[in-house]
Structures are given as structure tokens and as C-alpha cells.
Write a protein that holds these residues in place. Structure first.
Motif, PDB file in Angstrom:
ATOM      1  N   GLY A 177      55.874  -9.033  43.817  1.00  0.00           N
ATOM      2  CA  GLY A 177      57.118  -8.362  43.478  1.00  0.00           C
ATOM      3  C   GLY A 177      57.621  -8.793  42.114  1.00  0.00           C
ATOM      4  O   GLY A 177      57.093  -9.728  41.499  1.00  0.00           O
ATOM      5  N   ARG A 178      58.646  -8.092  41.644  1.00  0.00           N
ATOM      6  CA  ARG A 178      59.282  -8.408  40.363  1.00  0.00           C
ATOM      7  C   ARG A 178      60.794  -8.365  40.554  1.00  0.00           C
ATOM      8  O   ARG A 178      61.303  -7.525  41.276  1.00  0.00           O
ATOM      9  CB  ARG A 178      58.837  -7.426  39.276  1.00  0.00           C
ATOM     10  N   ARG A 179      61.481  -9.297  39.926  1.00  0.00           N
ATOM     11  CA  ARG A 179      62.943  -9.389  40.084  1.00  0.00           C
ATOM     12  C   ARG A 179      63.606  -9.462  38.716  1.00  0.00           C
ATOM     13  O   ARG A 179      63.161 -10.206  37.844  1.00  0.00           O
ATOM     14  CB  ARG A 179      63.313 -10.620  40.917  1.00  0.00           C
ATOM     15  N   GLU A 188      67.871  -7.498  41.212  1.00  0.00           N
ATOM     16  CA  GLU A 188      67.231  -6.578  42.146  1.00  0.00           C
ATOM     17  C   GLU A 188      65.729  -6.854  42.188  1.00  0.00           C
ATOM     18  O   GLU A 188      65.092  -7.067  41.159  1.00  0.00           O
ATOM     19  CB  GLU A 188      67.481  -5.133  41.726  1.00  0.00           C
ATOM     20  N   ARG A 189      65.179  -6.808  43.401  1.00  0.00           N
ATOM     21  CA  ARG A 189      63.747  -7.062  43.575  1.00  0.00           C
ATOM     22  C   ARG A 189      63.022  -5.774  43.906  1.00  0.00           C
ATOM     23  O   ARG A 189      63.485  -4.978  44.708  1.00  0.00           O
ATOM     24  CB  ARG A 189      63.504  -8.070  44.709  1.00  0.00           C
ATOM     25  N   THR A 190      61.886  -5.562  43.253  1.00  0.00           N
ATOM     26  CA  THR A 190      61.016  -4.432  43.558  1.00  0.00           C
ATOM     27  C   THR A 190      59.659  -4.970  43.988  1.00  0.00           C
ATOM     28  O   THR A 190      59.120  -5.890  43.364  1.00  0.00           O
ATOM     29  CB  THR A 190      60.845  -3.515  42.342  1.00  0.00           C
ATOM     30  N   ALA A 191      59.118  -4.396  45.058  1.00  0.00           N
ATOM     31  CA  ALA A 191      57.829  -4.852  45.571  1.00  0.00           C
ATOM     32  C   ALA A 191      56.699  -4.373  44.666  1.00  0.00           C
ATOM     33  O   ALA A 191      56.783  -3.314  44.042  1.00  0.00           O
ATOM     34  CB  ALA A 191      57.624  -4.347  46.993  1.00  0.00           C
ATOM     35  N   ALA A 192      55.639  -5.151  44.601  1.00  0.00           N
ATOM     36  CA  ALA A 192      54.458  -4.795  43.823  1.00  0.00           C
ATOM     37  C   ALA A 192      53.281  -4.619  44.773  1.00  0.00           C
ATOM     38  O   ALA A 192      53.086  -5.418  45.694  1.00  0.00           O
ATOM     39  CB  ALA A 192      54.142  -5.872  42.794  1.00  0.00           C
ATOM     40  N   GLY A 193      52.511  -3.568  44.576  1.00  0.00           N
ATOM     41  CA  GLY A 193      51.353  -3.319  45.419  1.00  0.00           C
ATOM     42  C   GLY A 193      50.238  -4.314  45.164  1.00  0.00           C
ATOM     43  O   GLY A 193      50.226  -5.009  44.135  1.00  0.00           O
ATOM     44  N   PRO A 194      49.272  -4.410  46.079  1.00  0.00           N
ATOM     45  CA  PRO A 194      48.149  -5.341  45.893  1.00  0.00           C
ATOM     46  C   PRO A 194      47.263  -4.887  44.743  1.00  0.00           C
ATOM     47  O   PRO A 194      47.274  -3.706  44.353  1.00  0.00           O
ATOM     48  CB  PRO A 194      47.416  -5.259  47.230  1.00  0.00           C
ATOM     49  N   PRO A 195      46.486  -5.788  44.144  1.00  0.00           N
ATOM     50  CA  PRO A 195      45.598  -5.405  43.050  1.00  0.00           C
ATOM     51  C   PRO A 195      44.536  -4.425  43.513  1.00  0.00           C
ATOM     52  O   PRO A 195      44.098  -4.459  44.660  1.00  0.00           O
ATOM     53  CB  PRO A 195      44.979  -6.742  42.610  1.00  0.00           C
TER      54      PRO A 195
END
Length: 239
Positions: free
Chosen positions: A73-75, A170-177
Motif C-alpha cells: 500500500g501507499r499512504r 489516506e492509505r491506498t492498497a497496492a496490488g501484488p507484483p
């Protein structure tokens, strides 16, 4: 975040022993009606102003990783806010009020920051310093007389308390590589062009050797392509 700052201030005053003698700690607005209903020595910590500290605003985003180092994720950076409280003491005698106010002031000026073990919720997760300032220099905020006029009460001795606290970004989820190639499926033919297939079949997966570990450049990296029998690379022998 605001309620977590409230809880931290409550714990700070409780740790100083202000509740041991039957003193109530409340966060109510000290209005005229409220003071008339009070029936015990009380310290009121009333929040009356919230504004952002724009000088601390940052841009960008920070990556969050799991135990294996994969980005999950990224915040965005936290935003800082200045919370201004009015701390007052309430008893039946002015001398007792001043004694309580003195004890509260002694507790609040003991440190320039809220102790880490009093952080709860998002404040504890961020692990950032929550600064406090009691009875500091005047600010550009409303004057004490303006606050008391808005509350409908008479001017009373009080401690101006300011707290600088972070609000988590705010946090956004990141998909797997990506570890697999693309899947190509044929589309239904139109105008009798001879294309067959309905687009629902398994399709053809575009794979590369070692697809489970695409390397630093991922699937954009150049790879050797196997040529059909009898073909040869430019400048090389036939295979």
C-alpha cells in the motif's frame, strides 16, 4: 485524532494526581448553564479552535511493505493540526480554583510533548511527537474575552493550551507484483471476416522463461526469442 488528543491530555492530568482528591476532569464547554449544574471541584479542558499548521504540509506518498518486503500500500503524509484548549478550574472558592489551576499548570508545563505511552489509536501507530504548549505567547486566535463572550459567561482565569497533532494520511492498497504474462483471447468475428471464437476460451498466455521472477525490469526486459527451425539470427549460423 482529536479524541485521541483528548484522551492523552486526560491521562496526563490523571497521572499528576488531580483526580485523587475528588476533582472531576471534563471536556465540556464551561457555559453559564453548565457551571450552575456543577456539584464538585472540576477542571474543564475545553477545545475551542482547530486549524491546520500549513508549514508542515508535505506531498507525495510513502510505501508500506509486508514482512517479506513486498509493497502492499501507499499512504500520503500526515497533516498537522493545532488544537487550542481553554483550561479552567471550578470550585466554590476562588482560592481553591487558583490552587487547582496551579496544579494543572505545573503538570502541563512539565514537558514540551505528550508522553509516548499516552498516545492511543492513530497517534500511537504514527509514532510522531505530539507537542504541547501551556500559557505560551499570544497567538492570532480569538482573545479570551471573545471566547467567554461566546460561551455566555464571565471572564475567568484560564490556561491557554495548544497541541500540535498529526492526522494520518489516506492509505491506498497496492496490488501484488505481476509474475505472469498477458492472456490473449480471440474476439467474435464481424462482417464475415472469418475470425472465429467467442472470446470465452482459455486463450493463449504469453509467458517468458523464468516468469516467476521477472527481474528488476519486469517483463519490459529484453529476452532471447527462440527462432523456428532453419531460421538464423542476423550474422549467425542457422539453428
Amino acid at each position: 485524532m482529536i479524541h485521541e488528543v483528548d484522551e492523552g491530555l486526560r491521562l496526563l492530568l490523571v497521572e499528576a494526581g488531580l483526580q485523587e482528591s475528588g476533582v472531576d476532569l471534563v471536556f465540556d464547554a464551561p457555559t453559564k448553564d453548565w457551571s450552575a449544574r456543577r456539584n464538585a471541584p472540576t477542571i474543564s479542558v475545553f477545545l475551542h479552535r482547530i486549524r491546520e499548521d500549513a508549514s508542515r504540509r508535505r506531498t507525495g506518498a510513502a510505501e508500506e511493505h509486508d514482512a517479506e518486503g513486498v509493497v502492499i500500500g501507499r499512504r500520503t503524509p500526515p497533516r498537522w493540526y493545532e488544537l487550542t484548549y481553554l483550561v479552567t478550574a471550578w470550585t466554590n472558592r476562588p482560592q481553591d480554583e487558583h490552587r487547582l489551576l496551579s496544579e494543572a499548570l505545573r503538570c502541563l508545563v512539565r514537558s514540551d510533548a505528550l508522553p509516548a505511552h499516552m498516545h492511543t489509536g492513530s497517534l500511537a501507530e504514527l509514532g510522531l511527537t505530539v507537542e504541547i504548549e501551556a500559557a505560551g505567547p499570544g497567538t492570532d486566535g480569538p482573545s479570551a474575552s471573545d471566547v467567554w463572550s461566546a460561551l455566555g459567561g464571565e471572564l475567568k482565569a484560564a490556561i491557554d493550551l495548544r497541541v500540535w497533532a498529526p492526522l494520518a494520511g489516506e492509505r491506498t492498497a497496492a496490488g501484488p507484483p505481476v509474475t505472469e504474462g498477458l492472456v490473449v483471447r480471440s474476439a467474435p468475428g464481424t462482417d464475415g471476416d472469418g475470425t472465429d471464437g467467442d472470446g470465452t476460451g482459455p486463450g493463449r498466455r504469453l509467458r517468458y522463461d523464468g516468469a516467476s521472477d521477472p527481474g528488476g525490469q519486469g517483463f519490459a526486459a529484453q529476452r532471447q526469442r527462440q527462432l523456428p527451425p532453419g531460421r538464423r539470427r542476423r550474422g549467425g549460423a542457422a539453428r
